[in-house]
Design a protein around this motif. Structure first.
Motif, PDB file in Angstrom:
ATOM      1  N   VAL A 110       0.862  -1.182   0.000  1.00 52.58           N
ATOM      2  CA  VAL A 110       0.000   0.000   0.000  1.00 52.58           C
ATOM      3  C   VAL A 110       0.905   1.241   0.000  1.00 52.58           C
ATOM      4  N   PRO A 111       1.328   1.695  -1.196  1.00 52.21           N
ATOM      5  CA  PRO A 111       2.325   2.779  -1.248  1.00 52.21           C
ATOM      6  C   PRO A 111       1.973   3.995  -0.377  1.00 52.21           C
ATOM      7  N   ALA A 112       0.707   4.431  -0.426  1.00 54.97           N
ATOM      8  CA  ALA A 112       0.341   5.663   0.294  1.00 54.97           C
ATOM      9  C   ALA A 112       0.438   5.524   1.816  1.00 54.97           C
ATOM     10  N   SER A 113       0.668   4.295   2.291  1.00 56.78           N
ATOM     11  CA  SER A 113       0.766   4.085   3.744  1.00 56.78           C
ATOM     12  C   SER A 113       1.897   4.907   4.360  1.00 56.78           C
ATOM     13  N   VAL A 114       2.922   5.232   3.561  1.00 55.64           N
ATOM     14  CA  VAL A 114       4.081   5.969   4.100  1.00 55.64           C
ATOM     15  C   VAL A 114       3.673   7.300   4.730  1.00 55.64           C
ATOM     16  N   ILE A 183      16.826   1.949   6.415  1.00 53.28           N
ATOM     17  CA  ILE A 183      15.985   3.126   6.505  1.00 53.28           C
ATOM     18  C   ILE A 183      14.714   2.887   5.702  1.00 53.28           C
ATOM     19  N   PRO A 184      13.574   2.705   6.377  1.00 55.53           N
ATOM     20  CA  PRO A 184      12.331   2.363   5.663  1.00 55.53           C
ATOM     21  C   PRO A 184      11.654   3.586   5.040  1.00 55.53           C
ATOM     22  N   GLY A 185      10.574   3.336   4.338  1.00 54.24           N
ATOM     23  CA  GLY A 185       9.716   4.399   3.817  1.00 54.24           C
ATOM     24  C   GLY A 185      10.368   5.229   2.727  1.00 54.24           C
ATOM     25  N   ILE A 186       9.887   6.458   2.569  1.00 51.27           N
ATOM     26  CA  ILE A 186      10.394   7.359   1.533  1.00 51.27           C
ATOM     27  C   ILE A 186      11.848   7.731   1.822  1.00 51.27           C
ATOM     28  N   VAL A 327       3.876   9.662  -6.135  1.00 50.43           N
ATOM     29  CA  VAL A 327       2.406   9.751  -6.176  1.00 50.43           C
ATOM     30  C   VAL A 327       1.870   9.824  -7.608  1.00 50.43           C
ATOM     31  N   GLU A 328       2.779   9.870  -8.567  1.00 50.74           N
ATOM     32  CA  GLU A 328       2.390  10.078  -9.951  1.00 50.74           C
ATOM     33  C   GLU A 328       1.397   9.030 -10.465  1.00 50.74           C
ATOM     34  N   GLN A 329       1.672   7.751 -10.155  1.00 54.86           N
ATOM     35  CA  GLN A 329       0.862   6.665 -10.699  1.00 54.86           C
ATOM     36  C   GLN A 329      -0.263   6.227  -9.767  1.00 54.86           C
ATOM     37  N   ASP A 330      -0.437   6.896  -8.654  1.00 53.09           N
ATOM     38  CA  ASP A 330      -1.363   6.408  -7.634  1.00 53.09           C
ATOM     39  C   ASP A 330      -2.268   7.555  -7.168  1.00 53.09           C
ATOM     40  N   PRO A 331      -3.507   7.624  -7.720  1.00 50.50           N
ATOM     41  CA  PRO A 331      -4.388   8.760  -7.426  1.00 50.50           C
ATOM     42  C   PRO A 331      -4.674   8.950  -5.928  1.00 50.50           C
ATOM     43  N   VAL A 336      -3.638  11.927  -0.713  1.00 52.50           N
ATOM     44  CA  VAL A 336      -3.102  11.932   0.649  1.00 52.50           C
ATOM     45  C   VAL A 336      -1.932  12.919   0.729  1.00 52.50           C
ATOM     46  N   TYR A 337      -1.045  12.835  -0.244  1.00 59.02           N
ATOM     47  CA  TYR A 337       0.139  13.706  -0.294  1.00 59.02           C
ATOM     48  C   TYR A 337      -0.286  15.171  -0.311  1.00 59.02           C
ATOM     49  N   GLU A 338      -1.271  15.483  -1.153  1.00 55.51           N
ATOM     50  CA  GLU A 338      -1.678  16.883  -1.277  1.00 55.51           C
ATOM     51  C   GLU A 338      -2.394  17.384  -0.034  1.00 55.51           C
ATOM     52  N   SER A 339      -3.196  16.518   0.559  1.00 55.73           N
ATOM     53  CA  SER A 339      -3.871  16.896   1.809  1.00 55.73           C
ATOM     54  C   SER A 339      -2.842  17.211   2.896  1.00 55.73           C
ATOM     55  N   GLN A 340      -1.832  16.337   3.002  1.00 53.94           N
ATOM     56  CA  GLN A 340      -0.819  16.516   4.049  1.00 53.94           C
ATOM     57  C   GLN A 340       0.049  17.748   3.765  1.00 53.94           C
ATOM     58  N   LYS A 341       0.385  17.919   2.504  1.00 53.95           N
ATOM     59  CA  LYS A 341       1.250  19.035   2.124  1.00 53.95           C
ATOM     60  C   LYS A 341       0.555  20.377   2.397  1.00 53.95           C
ATOM     61  N   MET A 342      -0.736  20.425   2.038  1.00 48.07           N
ATOM     62  CA  MET A 342      -1.477  21.659   2.247  1.00 48.07           C
ATOM     63  C   MET A 342      -1.607  21.945   3.749  1.00 48.07           C
ATOM     64  N   PHE A 343      -1.873  20.900   4.514  1.00 50.29           N
ATOM     65  CA  PHE A 343      -1.983  21.061   5.967  1.00 50.29           C
ATOM     66  C   PHE A 343      -0.662  21.585   6.527  1.00 50.29           C
TER      67      PHE A 343
END
Ligand code: CA
Length: 365
Positions: A110-114, A183-186, A327-331, A336-343
């Protein structure tokens, strides 16, 4: 008169007690209250490991007391019931009702889990909790885990971590080339893109991996946890700041069918206890990290080093690139990325004149 009125009042009370609906509701409520649940909770940490492993224990004790023993949750350390990195599947498939770990361990599946643990140069603990509980984060997390039959909750936060233990000094980006690091994740992808090689190894296996040279460096958490694993015995340099994990959230995951089988009052208890455990871990780290750091430096002669600014700037630049590609290939990952970034942008605007300005102000003398 008094006697007559008393009789009338008693008679009315009996009528109320005998009237159909309230009595039936009360009875089914009692039956629900008698139902008892015994759950298994599997974790990605060694049993009772400080902070990480004691958080699910704290949670389970709280639930048992709050529910007067109606929900008992037995906590299993990594490997006792399932291996650390199989917790997600075990709860998804119902082998255990619950799990505790870190969402970014499931990046391959689940890529977005990061985004629900931490991404480099991301939210700090306070901001992460704000995003999850008041910024739409938890709703996105539930949407992400729904296809896996899982309901996630925040399960603790480490605060800003350390950059990790290194067997060589990092004076420039060149020193990362060829570096084999756990080192896990991104953060791992950033290290790879910077010329290193990132691997994911569960905590319990790290000491041996570093000692035998399978890896040259590892990040883990912070002084309190790192001291417990004894990394100072096998690595000389301890680097900060933890650019890769800036306020890592842990997770409780519950099998959706098991969650739905709980009566509402037990669901509320689980929700409240997980929220308490989430905060409790951060409180414990806040209190204990510095004491452990002093021990590491003064008693064990650990060399504390700050990552050079130009290395941090470069890692930040690579992070932005990696996240955009990621996030390019995963809507859903993009949402999630944009929500977090904006926050983060919004909160940073206020934190600049509150948290940051205050940190600076109290150093002025
Ligand atoms: Ca870490």
């Amino acid at each position: 008169m008094n006697v007559r009125w008393t009789i009338i009042v008693i008679a009315s009370l009996i009528l109320v007690a005998c009237s159909g609906d309230p009595a039936i509701v009360e009875q089914s409520g009692d039956e629900a209250k008698q139902e008892k649940f015994q759950w298994k909770l599997v974790t990605t940490w060694p049993k009772n490991y400080p902070g990480l492993g004691t958080t699910p224990e704290y949670f389970s004790e709280l639930v048992e007391r709050m529910s007067n023993g109606r929900l008992k949750i037995k906590v299993y350390g990594a490997g006792q019931l399932v291996p650390a990195l199989e917790v997600f599947d075990a709860v998804s498939q119902g082998t255990a009702e619950m799990g505790h770990g870190a969402a970014y361990y499931w990046k391959g599946k689940v890529p977005a889990s990061v985004f629900f643990t931490s991404v480099p140069f991301g939210l700090n603990a306070q901001e992460m909790n704000g995003w999850l509980h008041y910024g739409g984060g938890l709703e996105l997390w539930r949407e992400l885990y729904a296809p896996f039959n899982l309901v996630p909750f925040a399960g603790g936060n480490s605060g800003v971590q350390m950059a990790g233990w290194f067997n060589r000094e990092i004076n420039s980006l060149d020193d990362i080339k060829g570096l084999k690091m756990r080192i896990p994740g991104i953060g791992g992808e950033v290290i790879t893109k910077a010329g290193g090689e990132a691997v994911t190894i569960p905590g319990g296996e790290l000491y041996t991996a570093l000692q035998t040279g399978v890896i040259d460096a590892t990040e883990w958490v912070g002084p309190y946890n790192d001291l417990a694993f004894g990394f100072h015995q096998i690595a000389r340099y301890y680097y900060y700041p933890g650019w890769q994990e800036t306020g890592s959230s842990l997770e409780f995951i519950i099998n959706k069918s098991d969650w739905e089988s709980l009566p509402q009052d037990l669901q509320a208890i689980v929700e409240a206890a997980s929220r308490a455990a989430n905060q409790n871990m951060l409180d414990e780290y806040t209190a204990r990290n510095n004491a452990a750091l002093v021990t590491l430096v003064e008693e064990h002669d650990v060399q504390l080093r700050r990552l050079p600014d130009d290395v941090l700037i470069e890692l930040h630049r690579i992070t932005d690139q990696v996240l955009e590609e990621f996030v390019e290939q995963d809507p859903l990952a993009r949402r999630v990325y944009e929500s977090q970034k904006m926050f983060q942008e919004q909160v940073a605007n206020y934190h600049k004149i509150s948290e940051e300005a205050y940190y600076r102000a109290r150093r002025l003398r």
